[in-house]
Enzyme design. Structure first.
Site, PDB file in Angstrom:
ATOM      1  N   SER A 109       8.280   2.895   0.430  1.00  0.00           N
ATOM      2  CA  SER A 109       8.878   1.585   0.117  1.00  0.00           C
ATOM      3  C   SER A 109       9.974   2.475   1.048  1.00  0.00           C
ATOM      4  O   SER A 109       9.660   3.384   1.989  1.00  0.00           O
ATOM      5  CB  SER A 109       8.948   0.948  -0.838  1.00  0.00           C
ATOM      6  N   GLU A 209       4.067  -1.033   7.045  1.00  0.00           N
ATOM      7  CA  GLU A 209       3.552  -1.851   6.037  1.00  0.00           C
ATOM      8  C   GLU A 209       4.518  -2.609   5.879  1.00  0.00           C
ATOM      9  O   GLU A 209       6.105  -2.210   5.675  1.00  0.00           O
ATOM     10  CB  GLU A 209       2.845  -1.818   4.539  1.00  0.00           C
ATOM     11  N   HIS A 278       2.950  -2.701  -0.610  1.00  0.00           N
ATOM     12  CA  HIS A 278       3.747  -3.577  -1.372  1.00  0.00           C
ATOM     13  C   HIS A 278       3.006  -5.046  -2.539  1.00  0.00           C
ATOM     14  O   HIS A 278       3.503  -5.245  -3.525  1.00  0.00           O
ATOM     15  CB  HIS A 278       5.019  -3.990  -1.222  1.00  0.00           C
TER      16      HIS A 278
END
Length: 310
Positions: A109, A209, A278
C-alpha cells in the site's frame, strides 16, 4: 539488484510506521507475531503519537526509518501499516548517502513509495508482502503465512504465480520473457509522477493493485501514467487485486470495462490475476529481482526470484 540476507531465528527486526497509525493493541500484536517466529522485534517506544493524519510527525517517522536503515545489527525493516505518509519522507531520504548494507523492506500500500525509492535510488530488492498489523491480527491464513516464512527464511528461493490471464494479443503472444517487476499500489505510484522518484518501468513489468478506487479514477490514473511516458518500452502490466470501488447505489464496479479498454489501447502485454494487493490473499511479490514469464497452451507461469541470499 542488491540481494538481501535470509532471516534467521533470533534476528532483530526493525519495525517502522511511516504512514498511518495503529492502535496500541496492534503494536502488541505485531510484537507477538514476530516473537512467534522466534525473531527479536525492535519497536521504538514512542512509535505511535496522536496526529491528525500520521503515526507521528514527519521528522520522527523519518528518524525511526533512518535508524532502521542505518542499524548495523539488523537486515529487515518491516512496516506496521500503510495508509498515507511515506511519500512525505522521500525528500529527507534523498539526503542520505546510499547505505553500504542493503536491508529488506516489507510492506504494501503506502509503502509503495519506499519500495520505489529504494529500488531506483539504491538498487535494493524489496518485498511487497503483508504488513505487521494484519499479521498480528491473524488475518493471514496459515498456508500463506507459511509461504511468507519460507521465502524470508530461505528454503524457497522464489515464488510462482500460476493464475495470470492474458488480456490482449501482445500478452497471448509471449512464449518466454525474462524481466523484473516494479510497482505496487496504483494511487501511490501516481504520486511519484513528475517527481525525482517517478516510477521507472522501462524494460520491466509494472505490477499494479488498489483498493476503494472507482473505475473512472483507475482509468484517470492510468491515463496520467501514459501521458508521463511510464508505459514506453515497459515489458507489460501485471494487474493484482482491485477491490472496493463500487459505483454509487450499486453493488458492481467498472473494473472489467476499464481493464479491457486499456488492454485494447496499449501496445504492451497486459495480464490479470496476480494474487496480491488489499484482498484477503496477499501473496508476497519480490520487487526489483529477476523473473521469468512463460506461456504454453494458454497457461501462464510467472516465476520470481525472492532476492534473498544465504
Amino acid at each position: 539488484m542488491t540481494r538481501w540476507d535470509f532471516i534467521k531465528e533470533g534476528d532483530i527486526i526493525d519495525v517502522v510506521a511511516p504512514g498511518y497509525p495503529v492502535q496500541l493493541p496492534e503494536v502488541d500484536g505485531a510484537r507477538d507475531f514476530l516473537l512467534k517466529w522466534k525473531l527479536q522485534p525492535r519497536i521504538p517506544k514512542n512509535i505511535i503519537k496522536p496526529h491528525f493524519l500520521h503515526a507521528h510527525e514527519d521528522e520522527m517517522r523519518f528518524a525511526f526509518l533512518k535508524a532502521a536503515i542505518e542499524s548495523k545489527d539488523s537486515n529487515v525493516i518491516w512496516c506496521l501499516r500503510g495508509g498515507y505518509g511515506s511519500n512525505r519522507l522521500l525528500p529527507m531520504l534523498a539526503k542520505l548517502k546510499k547505505p553500504k548494507q542493503p536491508k529488506l523492506l516489507i510492506g504494501i500500500s503506502d509503502i509503495t513509495s519506499l519500495h520505489t525509492f529504494f529500488a531506483q535510488e539504491w538498487g535494493w530488492s524489496t518485498l511487497h508482502a503483508p504488513l505487521l498489523d494484519r499479521l498480528g491480527r491473524g488475518q493471514v491464513s496459515a498456508k500463506h503465512e507459511k509461504e511468507l516464512h519460507r521465502i524470508l527464511f530461505g528454503p524457497d528461493k522464489g515464488i510462482e504465480f500460476k493464475k495470470l490471464k492474458p488480456l490482449n494479443a501482445q500478452a497471448r503472444n509471449i512464449k518466454v520473457l525474462k524481466s523484473s517487476i516494479v510497482g505496487g499500489n496504483l494511487s501511490v505510484l501516481q504520486t511519484t509522477l513528475g517527481t525525482p522518484w517517478q516510477i521507472q518501468a522501462k524494460n520491466r513489468f509494472l505490477f499494479l493493485e488498489d483498493a476503494g478506487e472507482r473505475g473512472y479514477r483507475i482509468d484517470k490514473m492510468l491515463e496520467h501514467m501514459r501521458q508521463t511516458g511510464v508505459f514506453k518500452q515497459c515489458h507489460g502490466l501485471i494487474l493484482g487485486d482491485f477491490i472496493g470501488g463500487n459505483e454509487p447505489g450499486t453493488n458492481t464496479n467498472n473494473f472489467k470495462k476499464v481493464f479491457k479498454r486499456w488492454s485494447d489501447d496499449l501496445d504492451i502485454p497486459v495480464f490479470q490475476g496476480l494474487e496480491a494487493g488489499h484482498d484477503v490473499i496477499q501473496r508476497p511479490v519480490p520487487l526489483n529481482t529477476s523473473c521469468v514469464l512463460q506461456q504454453q497452451n494458454g497457461k501462464v507461469l510467472l516465476s520470481i526470484d525472492s532476492g534473498g541470499r544465504g
